[in-house]
Design an enzyme around this catalytic site. Structure first.
Site, mmCIF file in Angstrom:
data_model
loop_
_atom_site.group_PDB
_atom_site.id
_atom_site.type_symbol
_atom_site.label_atom_id
_atom_site.label_comp_id
_atom_site.label_asym_id
_atom_site.label_seq_id
_atom_site.Cartn_x
_atom_site.Cartn_y
_atom_site.Cartn_z
ATOM 1 N N GLN A 217 0.841 -1.195 0.000
ATOM 2 C CA GLN A 217 0.000 0.000 0.000
ATOM 3 C C GLN A 217 0.880 1.250 0.000
ATOM 4 O O GLN A 217 0.372 2.362 -0.110
ATOM 5 C CB GLN A 217 -0.874 0.013 1.256
ATOM 6 C CG GLN A 217 -1.874 -1.130 1.322
ATOM 7 C CD GLN A 217 -2.593 -1.173 2.673
ATOM 8 O OE1 GLN A 217 -2.051 -1.623 3.674
ATOM 9 N NE2 GLN A 217 -3.822 -0.687 2.689
ATOM 10 N N ASP B 134 6.209 4.739 -1.565
ATOM 11 C CA ASP B 134 7.537 5.345 -1.388
ATOM 12 C C ASP B 134 8.679 4.615 -2.075
ATOM 13 O O ASP B 134 9.815 5.071 -2.036
ATOM 14 C CB ASP B 134 7.837 5.457 0.113
ATOM 15 C CG ASP B 134 7.598 4.141 0.836
ATOM 16 O OD1 ASP B 134 7.975 3.075 0.301
ATOM 17 O OD2 ASP B 134 7.027 4.169 1.944
ATOM 18 N N HIS C 140 -1.508 1.135 -4.312
ATOM 19 C CA HIS C 140 -1.931 2.527 -4.106
ATOM 20 C C HIS C 140 -1.123 3.502 -4.966
ATOM 21 O O HIS C 140 -1.081 4.695 -4.692
ATOM 22 C CB HIS C 140 -1.828 2.924 -2.625
ATOM 23 C CG HIS C 140 -2.918 2.317 -1.782
ATOM 24 N ND1 HIS C 140 -2.991 2.461 -0.421
ATOM 25 C CD2 HIS C 140 -3.986 1.541 -2.121
ATOM 26 C CE1 HIS C 140 -4.047 1.805 0.049
ATOM 27 N NE2 HIS C 140 -4.666 1.238 -0.954
ATOM 28 N N SER D 30 0.359 -3.514 8.137
ATOM 29 C CA SER D 30 -0.936 -3.010 7.669
ATOM 30 C C SER D 30 -1.998 -3.396 8.686
ATOM 31 O O SER D 30 -2.048 -4.533 9.142
ATOM 32 C CB SER D 30 -1.304 -3.606 6.311
ATOM 33 O OG SER D 30 -2.632 -3.215 5.968
ATOM 34 N N SER D 31 -2.821 -2.424 9.031
ATOM 35 C CA SER D 31 -3.907 -2.719 9.970
ATOM 36 C C SER D 31 -5.133 -3.251 9.256
ATOM 37 O O SER D 31 -6.154 -3.518 9.873
ATOM 38 C CB SER D 31 -4.281 -1.460 10.763
ATOM 39 O OG SER D 31 -3.156 -1.020 11.499
ATOM 40 N N ASN E 140 2.048 -6.941 12.993
ATOM 41 C CA ASN E 140 1.567 -5.562 13.030
ATOM 42 C C ASN E 140 1.463 -5.109 14.483
ATOM 43 O O ASN E 140 1.112 -5.898 15.353
ATOM 44 C CB ASN E 140 0.188 -5.469 12.346
ATOM 45 C CG ASN E 140 -0.197 -4.045 12.023
ATOM 46 O OD1 ASN E 140 0.545 -3.330 11.365
ATOM 47 N ND2 ASN E 140 -1.350 -3.615 12.501
#
Ligand code: ZN
Length: 260
Positions: free
Chosen positions: A111, A114, A129, A203-204, A228
């Site tokens: 996601q 960068d 994303h 990732s949540s 996580n």
């Protein structure tokens, strides 16, 4: 709050995760903001913290607000772009790259925008994303390398304009309210459907449709590993859950899997 796990429980979960990855034929990782925050990149969905105290990312980083007020969006992006340009991968990124190089991991679905996975050496990366590498004109759809425009944005705050028609260039990152790019998302679904182990890291699992990808893997019979800080809605269905620091745990996991 979950009770703090004992060191023995952590060891046990780590061992289980390593066993799963060692015996996997098609293991895939799914990563989110938690992987990049140790590299100094803020989770821009966490409104009201640090860098974004004065702006609501949901308000400025939506597709609608971009069209009405690109200046506000680029004002929001400027400090983030500066951090992205300066950021270096951390030990968690490198651990996933090691697992891929050794053939234990098919690749990474991320996601994050960068490119730190690629900088760490990961080759198979699906950026669901989008990314900051390229930008697209909102009028004529001309696509350009974003690097020089980002440098200029960071330098003097200049809003990037299309070299052809002069309209605003939008970085190829997915804004709130925007559809995800079809090709990487379809590929991510296919990877998950073919996977026998899915490692969720940082990732949540709160943002759809990415949060649904693990379910595709589970329906295909895959085993789930979750690393996580915070609990996720799929913790109860995971074979190994580690609410630990990724930068410590992922290298330990890679070492245990690879035996080096
Ligand atoms: Zn144009």
């Amino acid at each position: 709050m979950n009770p703090v796990p004992s060191p023995t429980q952590v060891r046990h979960a780590l061992g289980r995760a390593a066993d799963l990855l060692r015996s996997a034929r098609h293991a895939v990782a799914l990563t989110g903001a938690g992987l990049s925050t140790p590299s100094g990149i803020p989770d821009f969905r966490s409104a009201g913290t640090g860098l974004w105290e004065r702006v609501d990312p949901m308000a400025v980083a939506s597709l609608t607000s971009f069209r009405y007020d690109p200046q506000a969006f680029f004002g929001f992006l400027r400090p983030l772009a500066s951090q992205i340009l300066l950021a270096v991968p951390n030990a968690a990124h490198r651990a996933l790259a090691r697992l891929e190089r050794s053939g234990r991991l098919k690749g990474v679905i991320t996601q994050n925008i960068d490119q730190l996975h690629q900088k760490a050496g990961s080759r198979q990366v699906l950026e669901v994303h989008g990314n900051v590498r390229r930008a697209t004109c909102i009028e004529c759809y001309r696509e350009v390398e974003a690097g020089p425009y980002l440098d200029q944005l960071v330098g003097d705050g200049a809003v990037p304009h299309c070299p052809d028609c002069g309209s605003v260039l939008k970085p190829n990152v997915i804004l709130f309210g925007e559809q995800l790019p079809r090709a990487p998302l379809e590929a991510a679904r296919a990877w998950c459907a073919a996977s026998d182990v899915l490692l969720v890291a940082g990732s949540s699992l709160e943002v759809t449709p990415v949060s649904r990808l693990p379910q595709i893997a589970l329906e295909a019979g895959a085993r789930l590993i979750i690393v996580n800080r915070e609990p996720t809605y799929l913790d109860p269905r995971a074979d190994a859950v580690l609410h630990e620091d990724l930068v410590e745990v992922l290298p330990e996991l890679a070492t245990e899997v690879l035996g080096d």
